[in-house]
Design a protein around this motif. Structure first.
Motif, PDB file in Angstrom:
ATOM      1  N   CYS A 176     -28.350 -12.001   7.788  1.00 14.76           N
ATOM      2  CA  CYS A 176     -29.595 -12.265   7.105  1.00 14.76           C
ATOM      3  C   CYS A 176     -29.353 -12.817   5.489  1.00 14.76           C
ATOM      4  CB  CYS A 176     -30.789 -11.327   7.134  1.00 14.76           C
ATOM      5  SG  CYS A 176     -31.360 -11.279   8.762  1.00 14.76           S
ATOM      6  N   PRO A 177     -30.184 -13.193   4.978  1.00 14.60           N
ATOM      7  CA  PRO A 177     -30.066 -12.952   3.276  1.00 14.60           C
ATOM      8  C   PRO A 177     -30.252 -11.529   2.999  1.00 14.60           C
ATOM      9  CG  PRO A 177     -31.953 -14.766   4.074  1.00 14.60           C
ATOM     10  CD  PRO A 177     -31.752 -13.987   5.157  1.00 14.60           C
ATOM     11  N   PRO A 178     -29.691 -11.543   1.725  1.00 15.27           N
ATOM     12  CA  PRO A 178     -29.675 -10.172   1.020  1.00 15.27           C
ATOM     13  C   PRO A 178     -31.069  -9.401   1.206  1.00 15.27           C
ATOM     14  CG  PRO A 178     -28.433 -11.682  -0.455  1.00 15.27           C
ATOM     15  CD  PRO A 178     -28.983 -12.504   0.533  1.00 15.27           C
ATOM     16  N   GLN A 179     -32.244 -10.257   0.943  1.00 13.20           N
ATOM     17  CA  GLN A 179     -33.380  -9.735   1.243  1.00 13.20           C
ATOM     18  C   GLN A 179     -34.130 -10.699   2.319  1.00 13.20           C
ATOM     19  OE1 GLN A 179     -35.481  -9.517  -2.679  1.00 13.20           O
ATOM     20  NE2 GLN A 179     -34.229  -7.960  -3.427  1.00 13.20           N
ATOM     21  N   PHE A 180     -34.773 -10.057   3.240  1.00 11.78           N
ATOM     22  CA  PHE A 180     -35.025 -10.909   4.442  1.00 11.78           C
ATOM     23  C   PHE A 180     -36.474 -10.462   4.985  1.00 11.78           C
ATOM     24  CE2 PHE A 180     -31.902  -7.541   5.604  1.00 11.78           C
ATOM     25  CZ  PHE A 180     -32.860  -6.890   6.476  1.00 11.78           C
ATOM     26  N   PHE A 212     -32.385   1.459   9.636  1.00 10.26           N
ATOM     27  CA  PHE A 212     -32.078   0.161   9.957  1.00 10.26           C
ATOM     28  C   PHE A 212     -32.429  -0.806   8.778  1.00 10.26           C
ATOM     29  CE2 PHE A 212     -32.801  -3.263  13.497  1.00 10.26           C
ATOM     30  CZ  PHE A 212     -31.726  -3.970  12.967  1.00 10.26           C
ATOM     31  N   VAL A 213     -33.613  -0.744   8.350  1.00 12.09           N
ATOM     32  CA  VAL A 213     -34.237  -1.566   7.086  1.00 12.09           C
ATOM     33  C   VAL A 213     -34.780  -0.807   5.935  1.00 12.09           C
ATOM     34  CG1 VAL A 213     -34.079  -3.735   8.501  1.00 12.09           C
ATOM     35  CG2 VAL A 213     -36.260  -2.284   8.226  1.00 12.09           C
ATOM     36  N   GLU A 214     -34.733  -1.449   4.975  1.00 13.13           N
ATOM     37  CA  GLU A 214     -35.649  -0.742   3.807  1.00 13.13           C
ATOM     38  C   GLU A 214     -36.360  -1.776   3.271  1.00 13.13           C
ATOM     39  OE1 GLU A 214     -32.599   0.790   1.297  1.00 13.13           O
ATOM     40  OE2 GLU A 214     -32.401   2.804   2.257  1.00 13.13           O
ATOM     41  N   ALA A 219     -41.946  -6.914  -3.093  1.00  9.97           N
ATOM     42  CA  ALA A 219     -41.316  -8.436  -2.916  1.00  9.97           C
ATOM     43  C   ALA A 219     -41.815  -9.031  -1.582  1.00  9.97           C
ATOM     44  CB  ALA A 219     -39.789  -8.293  -2.833  1.00  9.97           C
ATOM     45  N   ALA A 220     -42.325 -10.070  -1.707  1.00  8.48           N
ATOM     46  CA  ALA A 220     -42.674 -11.035  -0.667  1.00  8.48           C
ATOM     47  C   ALA A 220     -42.276 -12.514  -0.667  1.00  8.48           C
ATOM     48  CB  ALA A 220     -44.223 -10.844  -0.601  1.00  8.48           C
ATOM     49  N   ARG A 221     -42.229 -13.116   0.440  1.00 10.76           N
ATOM     50  CA  ARG A 221     -42.155 -14.371   0.490  1.00 10.76           C
ATOM     51  C   ARG A 221     -42.872 -15.293   1.496  1.00 10.76           C
ATOM     52  NH1 ARG A 221     -36.449 -14.784   3.255  1.00 10.76           N
ATOM     53  NH2 ARG A 221     -35.601 -14.187   1.273  1.00 10.76           N
ATOM     54  N   LEU A 222     -43.362 -16.504   1.125  1.00 12.16           N
ATOM     55  CA  LEU A 222     -44.154 -17.315   1.924  1.00 12.16           C
ATOM     56  C   LEU A 222     -43.264 -17.820   3.020  1.00 12.16           C
ATOM     57  CD1 LEU A 222     -46.158 -19.264  -0.886  1.00 12.16           C
ATOM     58  CD2 LEU A 222     -47.076 -17.605   0.869  1.00 12.16           C
ATOM     59  N   THR A 223     -43.718 -17.951   4.277  1.00 15.32           N
ATOM     60  CA  THR A 223     -42.809 -18.172   5.400  1.00 15.32           C
ATOM     61  C   THR A 223     -43.438 -19.559   5.913  1.00 15.32           C
ATOM     62  OG1 THR A 223     -44.320 -17.096   6.927  1.00 15.32           O
ATOM     63  CG2 THR A 223     -42.452 -15.886   5.841  1.00 15.32           C
ATOM     64  N   GLY A 224     -44.165 -20.409   5.497  1.00 13.75           N
ATOM     65  CA  GLY A 224     -44.628 -21.364   5.838  1.00 13.75           C
ATOM     66  C   GLY A 224     -45.841 -21.471   6.567  1.00 13.75           C
ATOM     67  N   GLY A 225     -46.508 -20.369   7.005  1.00 12.04           N
ATOM     68  CA  GLY A 225     -47.656 -20.325   7.692  1.00 12.04           C
ATOM     69  C   GLY A 225     -48.882 -20.120   6.622  1.00 12.04           C
ATOM     70  N   LEU A 232     -40.775  -8.288   2.208  1.00 16.72           N
ATOM     71  CA  LEU A 232     -38.908  -8.462   2.309  1.00 16.72           C
ATOM     72  C   LEU A 232     -38.479  -7.141   2.359  1.00 16.72           C
ATOM     73  CD1 LEU A 232     -38.311 -10.913  -0.397  1.00 16.72           C
ATOM     74  CD2 LEU A 232     -38.672 -11.410   1.998  1.00 16.72           C
ATOM     75  N   TYR A 233     -37.255  -6.983   3.145  1.00 15.91           N
ATOM     76  CA  TYR A 233     -36.520  -6.128   3.479  1.00 15.91           C
ATOM     77  C   TYR A 233     -35.004  -6.168   3.228  1.00 15.91           C
ATOM     78  CZ  TYR A 233     -40.783  -4.400   6.065  1.00 15.91           C
ATOM     79  OH  TYR A 233     -41.909  -4.038   6.300  1.00 15.91           O
ATOM     80  N   ARG A 234     -34.325  -5.300   3.317  1.00 14.36           N
ATOM     81  CA  ARG A 234     -32.914  -5.163   2.969  1.00 14.36           C
ATOM     82  C   ARG A 234     -32.241  -4.172   4.039  1.00 14.36           C
ATOM     83  NH1 ARG A 234     -33.925  -2.782  -2.953  1.00 14.36           N
ATOM     84  NH2 ARG A 234     -34.336  -0.537  -2.429  1.00 14.36           N
ATOM     85  N   PRO A 235     -30.819  -4.351   4.229  1.00 11.25           N
ATOM     86  CA  PRO A 235     -30.244  -3.537   5.046  1.00 11.25           C
ATOM     87  C   PRO A 235     -30.258  -1.856   4.543  1.00 11.25           C
ATOM     88  CG  PRO A 235     -28.851  -5.239   4.609  1.00 11.25           C
ATOM     89  CD  PRO A 235     -29.882  -5.454   3.732  1.00 11.25           C
ATOM     90  N   GLY A 236     -30.476  -1.094   5.492  1.00 11.84           N
ATOM     91  CA  GLY A 236     -30.749   0.175   5.325  1.00 11.84           C
ATOM     92  C   GLY A 236     -29.187   1.033   5.306  1.00 11.84           C
TER      93      GLY A 236
END
Length: 254
Positions: A176-180, A212-214, A219-225, A232-236
């Protein structure tokens, strides 16, 4: 010790060869890909196969696996040395190779961000490339991506193994990207497992797994819907999943 060695007659046993085969996977364009080489020599000249080759008399199976991978794909020594290879199993059917009795030790890996391969000028390969697993058709047939030897069975076994690895480890976040978003993480699981997951159930399990994730605050991202932007999350900090994130026993295939 010398008496035992003196009583042993190596000529009393039929010689056989030991080889290594490698099933190396990555995720590209939301599809699971496997690294294949095209054989430049008989047997199966012109057919596709997993990278691999013969173990030399003074090297271990893992050393041979890394050497053959570099020779046949052109991947750099640094890239090959950094790969985490897991021993899959040993394949020893008497007639698996038409040249002679050959026993193969197979390895597998699921790795993000591997470069494009190129035949390295060594071994039996005249070409190397990433191939979507869904395009591998079965035994070598002279067309498409049918595999030589018993490599179709090795590929199937390896895919099952890497699918299990995602159940118990946090490896999926590396694709995944650094923030996903959790949707992006779910796509990795669906790609490797070749199944469609229930989104609310997947989200609940991920967020209930410690470390698992943090969440990335604010942070947020538009996903097309049409809904609101996805968090947004990052690896924990975890490296293994407790409890494991198990594949559904039954479900719709992709």
């Amino acid at each position: 010790m010398s008496d035992v060695a003196g009583a042993y007659d190596p000529h009393a046993y039929e010689p056989f060869a030991v080889t290594v085969d490698l099933a190396v996977f990555t995720v590209r364009d939301a599809a699971l890909h496997v690294l294949l080489i095209r054989r430049g020599r008989e047997p199966y000249a012109g057919a596709w196969a997993l990278p691999g080759g013969f173990v030399l008399p003074r090297e271990s199976a893992e050393t041979a696996a890394r050497r053959e991978l570099a020779e046949e794909t052109g991947l750099s020594a640094e890239v090959v040395a950094a790969l985490r290879l897991d021993q899959l199993r040993t394949y020893s059917e008497p007639d698996r190779d038409p040249r002679m009795r050959v026993v193969s030790v197979a390895f597998t890996a699921l790795v993000p961000d591997l470069p494009e391969p190129a035949a390295g000028g060594g071994g039996d390969a005249d070409r190397a490339r990433w191939v979507p697993v869904g395009e591998v058709t079965g035994p070598a047939s002279g067309a498409g991506f049918g595999l030589a030897f018993d490599h179709g069975q090795i590929l199937a076994d390896a895919r099952s193994r890497v699918g299990s690895k995602l159940e118990y480890s946090c490896l999926a976040t590396a694709f995944c990207p650094p923030q996903f978003t959790l949707g992006e993480l779910q796509t990795v699981y669906e790609t490797v497992w070749d199944t469609v997951l229930d989104r609310p159930n997947f989200r609940r399990k991920v967020l209930a797994t410690p470390g698992f994730v943090e969440a990335v605050p604010g942070a947020a991202r538009l996903t097309g819907g049409r809904g609101k932007p996805a968090a947004l999350y990052r690896p924990g900090p975890a490296t293994t999943l407790h409890p494991p994130l198990l594949r559904p026993s039954e479900g719709p295939a992709r």
